[in-house]
Design a protein around this motif. Structure first.
Motif, PDB file in Angstrom:
ATOM      1  N   LYS A 142       0.916  -1.034  -0.062  1.00  0.00           N
ATOM      2  CA  LYS A 142      -0.038   0.052  -0.126  1.00  0.00           C
ATOM      3  C   LYS A 142       0.787   1.179   0.085  1.00  0.00           C
ATOM      4  O   LYS A 142       0.757   2.157  -0.792  1.00  0.00           O
ATOM      5  CB  LYS A 142      -0.870   0.073   1.137  1.00  0.00           C
ATOM      6  CG  LYS A 142      -2.147  -0.952   1.226  1.00  0.00           C
ATOM      7  CD  LYS A 142      -2.991  -0.649   2.574  1.00  0.00           C
ATOM      8  CE  LYS A 142      -3.881  -1.724   2.578  1.00  0.00           C
ATOM      9  NZ  LYS A 142      -4.876  -1.599   3.848  1.00  0.00           N
ATOM     10  N   VAL A 143       2.005   1.221   0.879  1.00  0.00           N
ATOM     11  CA  VAL A 143       2.633   2.657   0.695  1.00  0.00           C
ATOM     12  C   VAL A 143       3.551   2.493  -0.270  1.00  0.00           C
ATOM     13  O   VAL A 143       3.578   3.779  -0.936  1.00  0.00           O
ATOM     14  CB  VAL A 143       3.838   2.230   2.113  1.00  0.00           C
ATOM     15  CG1 VAL A 143       4.615   3.477   2.389  1.00  0.00           C
ATOM     16  CG2 VAL A 143       2.981   2.221   3.550  1.00  0.00           C
ATOM     17  N   VAL A 144       4.115   1.488  -0.937  1.00  0.00           N
ATOM     18  CA  VAL A 144       4.712   1.845  -2.272  1.00  0.00           C
ATOM     19  C   VAL A 144       3.983   2.228  -3.284  1.00  0.00           C
ATOM     20  O   VAL A 144       4.207   3.169  -3.905  1.00  0.00           O
ATOM     21  CB  VAL A 144       5.238   0.178  -2.575  1.00  0.00           C
ATOM     22  CG1 VAL A 144       5.772   0.339  -4.055  1.00  0.00           C
ATOM     23  CG2 VAL A 144       6.185  -0.243  -1.661  1.00  0.00           C
ATOM     24  N   ILE A 145       2.474   1.719  -3.278  1.00  0.00           N
ATOM     25  CA  ILE A 145       1.687   2.273  -4.488  1.00  0.00           C
ATOM     26  C   ILE A 145       1.292   3.890  -4.207  1.00  0.00           C
ATOM     27  O   ILE A 145       1.481   4.562  -5.016  1.00  0.00           O
ATOM     28  CB  ILE A 145       0.353   1.486  -4.401  1.00  0.00           C
ATOM     29  CG1 ILE A 145       0.531  -0.056  -4.944  1.00  0.00           C
ATOM     30  CG2 ILE A 145      -0.710   1.992  -5.227  1.00  0.00           C
ATOM     31  CD1 ILE A 145      -0.473  -0.944  -4.790  1.00  0.00           C
ATOM     32  N   ALA A 146       1.269   4.188  -3.008  1.00  0.00           N
ATOM     33  CA  ALA A 146       1.090   5.545  -2.701  1.00  0.00           C
ATOM     34  C   ALA A 146       2.277   6.323  -2.906  1.00  0.00           C
ATOM     35  O   ALA A 146       2.048   7.399  -3.541  1.00  0.00           O
ATOM     36  CB  ALA A 146       0.800   5.627  -1.038  1.00  0.00           C
ATOM     37  N   MET A 147       3.346   5.917  -2.732  1.00  0.00           N
ATOM     38  CA  MET A 147       4.346   6.632  -3.116  1.00  0.00           C
ATOM     39  C   MET A 147       4.941   6.800  -4.600  1.00  0.00           C
ATOM     40  O   MET A 147       5.138   7.883  -4.833  1.00  0.00           O
ATOM     41  CB  MET A 147       5.789   6.082  -2.243  1.00  0.00           C
ATOM     42  CG  MET A 147       6.008   5.952  -0.745  1.00  0.00           C
ATOM     43  SD  MET A 147       5.791   7.670  -0.218  1.00  0.00           S
ATOM     44  CE  MET A 147       4.298   7.558   0.405  1.00  0.00           C
ATOM     45  N   LEU A 148       4.401   5.533  -5.321  1.00  0.00           N
ATOM     46  CA  LEU A 148       4.378   5.680  -6.663  1.00  0.00           C
ATOM     47  C   LEU A 148       3.431   6.856  -7.288  1.00  0.00           C
ATOM     48  O   LEU A 148       3.853   7.397  -8.148  1.00  0.00           O
ATOM     49  CB  LEU A 148       4.202   4.422  -7.439  1.00  0.00           C
ATOM     50  CG  LEU A 148       5.213   3.351  -7.294  1.00  0.00           C
ATOM     51  CD1 LEU A 148       4.947   2.054  -7.777  1.00  0.00           C
ATOM     52  CD2 LEU A 148       6.684   3.964  -7.977  1.00  0.00           C
TER      53      LEU A 148
ATOM     54  N   LEU B  11      11.370   4.806   5.469  1.00  0.00           N
ATOM     55  CA  LEU B  11      12.429   4.354   4.451  1.00  0.00           C
ATOM     56  C   LEU B  11      11.470   4.143   2.974  1.00  0.00           C
ATOM     57  O   LEU B  11      11.827   4.545   2.164  1.00  0.00           O
ATOM     58  CB  LEU B  11      12.833   2.988   4.959  1.00  0.00           C
ATOM     59  CG  LEU B  11      13.790   3.218   6.035  1.00  0.00           C
ATOM     60  CD1 LEU B  11      14.146   1.591   6.321  1.00  0.00           C
ATOM     61  CD2 LEU B  11      15.353   3.519   5.659  1.00  0.00           C
ATOM     62  N   LEU B  12      10.426   3.604   3.046  1.00  0.00           N
ATOM     63  CA  LEU B  12       9.649   3.525   1.986  1.00  0.00           C
ATOM     64  C   LEU B  12       9.210   4.712   1.179  1.00  0.00           C
ATOM     65  O   LEU B  12       8.919   4.996   0.101  1.00  0.00           O
ATOM     66  CB  LEU B  12       8.332   2.740   2.162  1.00  0.00           C
ATOM     67  CG  LEU B  12       8.381   1.027   2.660  1.00  0.00           C
ATOM     68  CD1 LEU B  12       7.131   0.461   3.119  1.00  0.00           C
ATOM     69  CD2 LEU B  12       9.069   0.445   1.554  1.00  0.00           C
ATOM     70  N   SER B  13       9.087   6.029   2.069  1.00  0.00           N
ATOM     71  CA  SER B  13       8.717   7.253   1.465  1.00  0.00           C
ATOM     72  C   SER B  13       9.794   7.606   0.292  1.00  0.00           C
ATOM     73  O   SER B  13       9.422   8.556  -0.317  1.00  0.00           O
ATOM     74  CB  SER B  13       8.630   8.160   2.596  1.00  0.00           C
ATOM     75  OG  SER B  13       9.858   8.497   3.166  1.00  0.00           O
ATOM     76  N   TYR B  14      11.150   7.198   0.536  1.00  0.00           N
ATOM     77  CA  TYR B  14      11.923   7.559  -0.496  1.00  0.00           C
ATOM     78  C   TYR B  14      11.547   7.152  -1.819  1.00  0.00           C
ATOM     79  O   TYR B  14      12.271   7.623  -2.748  1.00  0.00           O
ATOM     80  CB  TYR B  14      13.425   7.150   0.068  1.00  0.00           C
ATOM     81  CG  TYR B  14      13.926   7.703   1.282  1.00  0.00           C
ATOM     82  CD1 TYR B  14      14.781   8.929   0.947  1.00  0.00           C
ATOM     83  CD2 TYR B  14      13.742   7.354   2.423  1.00  0.00           C
ATOM     84  CE1 TYR B  14      15.316   9.702   2.178  1.00  0.00           C
ATOM     85  CE2 TYR B  14      14.361   7.747   3.725  1.00  0.00           C
ATOM     86  CZ  TYR B  14      14.910   9.058   3.368  1.00  0.00           C
ATOM     87  OH  TYR B  14      15.421   9.682   4.606  1.00  0.00           O
ATOM     88  N   ILE B  15      10.653   6.361  -2.010  1.00  0.00           N
ATOM     89  CA  ILE B  15      10.483   5.926  -3.345  1.00  0.00           C
ATOM     90  C   ILE B  15       9.660   7.124  -4.026  1.00  0.00           C
ATOM     91  O   ILE B  15       9.919   7.189  -5.280  1.00  0.00           O
ATOM     92  CB  ILE B  15       9.360   4.672  -3.180  1.00  0.00           C
ATOM     93  CG1 ILE B  15       9.952   3.500  -2.525  1.00  0.00           C
ATOM     94  CG2 ILE B  15       8.659   4.163  -4.454  1.00  0.00           C
ATOM     95  CD1 ILE B  15       8.902   2.388  -2.433  1.00  0.00           C
ATOM     96  N   ASP B  16       9.090   8.098  -3.199  1.00  0.00           N
ATOM     97  CA  ASP B  16       8.339   9.245  -3.963  1.00  0.00           C
ATOM     98  C   ASP B  16       9.397   9.902  -4.875  1.00  0.00           C
ATOM     99  O   ASP B  16       9.147  10.062  -5.981  1.00  0.00           O
ATOM    100  CB  ASP B  16       7.732  10.083  -2.768  1.00  0.00           C
ATOM    101  CG  ASP B  16       7.203  11.296  -3.108  1.00  0.00           C
ATOM    102  OD1 ASP B  16       7.169  11.351  -4.503  1.00  0.00           O
ATOM    103  OD2 ASP B  16       6.668  11.849  -2.322  1.00  0.00           O
TER     104      ASP B  16
ATOM    105  N   PHE C 239       2.415   9.429  -5.517  1.00  0.00           N
ATOM    106  CA  PHE C 239       2.883  10.603  -5.380  1.00  0.00           C
ATOM    107  C   PHE C 239       3.835  11.186  -6.268  1.00  0.00           C
ATOM    108  O   PHE C 239       3.947  12.185  -6.740  1.00  0.00           O
ATOM    109  CB  PHE C 239       3.299  10.737  -3.777  1.00  0.00           C
ATOM    110  CG  PHE C 239       2.261  10.654  -2.852  1.00  0.00           C
ATOM    111  CD1 PHE C 239       1.075  11.291  -2.929  1.00  0.00           C
ATOM    112  CD2 PHE C 239       2.400  10.131  -1.484  1.00  0.00           C
ATOM    113  CE1 PHE C 239      -0.107  11.039  -2.140  1.00  0.00           C
ATOM    114  CE2 PHE C 239       1.512  10.078  -0.621  1.00  0.00           C
ATOM    115  CZ  PHE C 239       0.102  10.526  -0.860  1.00  0.00           C
ATOM    116  N   GLY C 240       4.654  10.154  -6.411  1.00  0.00           N
ATOM    117  CA  GLY C 240       5.976  10.570  -7.508  1.00  0.00           C
ATOM    118  C   GLY C 240       5.525  10.711  -8.667  1.00  0.00           C
ATOM    119  O   GLY C 240       6.452  11.584  -9.370  1.00  0.00           O
ATOM    120  N   SER C 241       4.386  10.488  -9.250  1.00  0.00           N
ATOM    121  CA  SER C 241       3.856  10.773 -10.480  1.00  0.00           C
ATOM    122  C   SER C 241       3.020  11.786 -10.628  1.00  0.00           C
ATOM    123  O   SER C 241       2.324  12.064 -11.762  1.00  0.00           O
ATOM    124  CB  SER C 241       3.155   9.380 -11.134  1.00  0.00           C
ATOM    125  OG  SER C 241       2.341   8.989 -10.256  1.00  0.00           O
TER     126      SER C 241
END
Length: 299
Positions: free
Chosen positions: A7-13, A243-248, A15-17
């Motif tokens: 869920k966090v990974v999807i959210a960060m992706l 840590l996962l927030s850095y994916i954004d 946000f990143g887009s």
């Protein structure tokens, strides 16, 4: 990887887009911010009604001042961030925006009476060096961009988002999802008269090509992304989420290069890595027995 991490990974992706969505919407930054706030808050409201979550009037009244100022800051923050996308690359805008945690570290000792820790001081210095490499080595006017202006807008957005992060520390007895919904509503209410008096409402004039991107930005990249993020936060350790927030920001840089051809120089990549690593350094926990503040080190 567990479902909560996904869920966090999807959210960060998502946000990143956001930058990719904004680049395809033919509206002013304030209009995009307004419609994003309206669509995002409506999505969260429907979601909470579906989940039968109720926010008491007493809690709203108790947090009214904080929610008003934080919601206003969110709306203005979006305007500056979207302006940054107009003047510079998504990578530069995102890295400038990611200065927000560093700003929080700088002002926390003064506003929240938090002690200076050596790792936080080091992270601030690393972030400053990283920003110098990003800004100082970029061609200030290239590819139709005026990078210095865009980076200034990005840093302005970072200041506003840092203020939101600080204000949220004073929100009491509301979940993150509840406070976010109210903040988005406040942002919409504040932005509506501003847009009306500066540009007027011309919903019919929105281009057909912009409509899908605007809807996706408001519902998917805002409403759904916040639902995924906050629902996962309740079950994951804060360090894991951090840590996962850095994916954004990494995703934003990679996507802008892949889809828009916005390349960064080697020195700028190093600078970006320093900015991102600075927030990681600042979040490190010292062992209790060896924990030391800057004041203690100076003494």
């Amino acid at each position: 990887m567990g479902i909560e991490k996904v869920k966090v990974v999807i959210a960060m992706l998502l946000f990143g887009s956001i930058g990719l969505m904004v680049k395809n919407i033919e509206l002013t930054s304030s209009e995009i911010a307004l419609y994003r706030g309206v669509l995002g808050s409506l999505f969260l409201l429907v979601f909470m009604l579906f989940k039968r979550n109720k926010v008491s009037y007493g809690m709203l009244k108790k947090n009214a001042v904080v929610l008003f100022f934080s919601g206003t800051a969110i709306g203005l923050n979006w305007i500056l961030l979207f302006e940054a996308y107009n003047y510079t690359t998504i990578a530069n805008a995102t890295l400038s925006y990611y200065f927000a945690p560093v700003i929080v570290m700088v002002v926390s000792p003064f506003l929240l009476k938090e002690k200076w820790m050596l790792n936080k001081v080091g992270s601030i210095l690393v972030a400053m060096l990283g920003m110098f490499l990003v800004v100082g080595t970029s061609n200030q006017s290239s590819g139709g961009h005026t990078h210095s202006i865009g980076i200034i807008y990005g840093l302005g957005a970072a200041v506003l988002y840092a203020s939101v992060m600080m204000l949220n520390k004073f929100v009491k007895d509301l979940t993150s999802l509840e406070s976010t919904m109210i903040q988005l509503m406040v942002a919409s209410v504040i932005l509506a008269p501003y847009v009306f008096f500066t540009q007027g409402f011309d919903v019919v004039g929105i281009t057909i090509t912009s409509v899908p991107y605007l809807i996706v930005l408001g519902i998917v990249h805002t409403g759904l992304a916040y639902v995924l993020y906050f629902s996962a936060m309740q079950k994951l350790k804060s360090q894991t989420v951090a840590l996962l927030s850095y994916i954004d920001p990494v995703a934003a840089v990679v996507m802008s290069a892949l889809f828009l051809g916005e390349a960064m120089s080697g020195i700028q990549i190093v600078g970006g890595a320093l900015i991102l690593s600075s927030t990681f350094i600042g979040g490190l926990k010292w062992p209790k027995k060896t924990s030391v503040t800057l004041e203690e080190k100076i003494k």
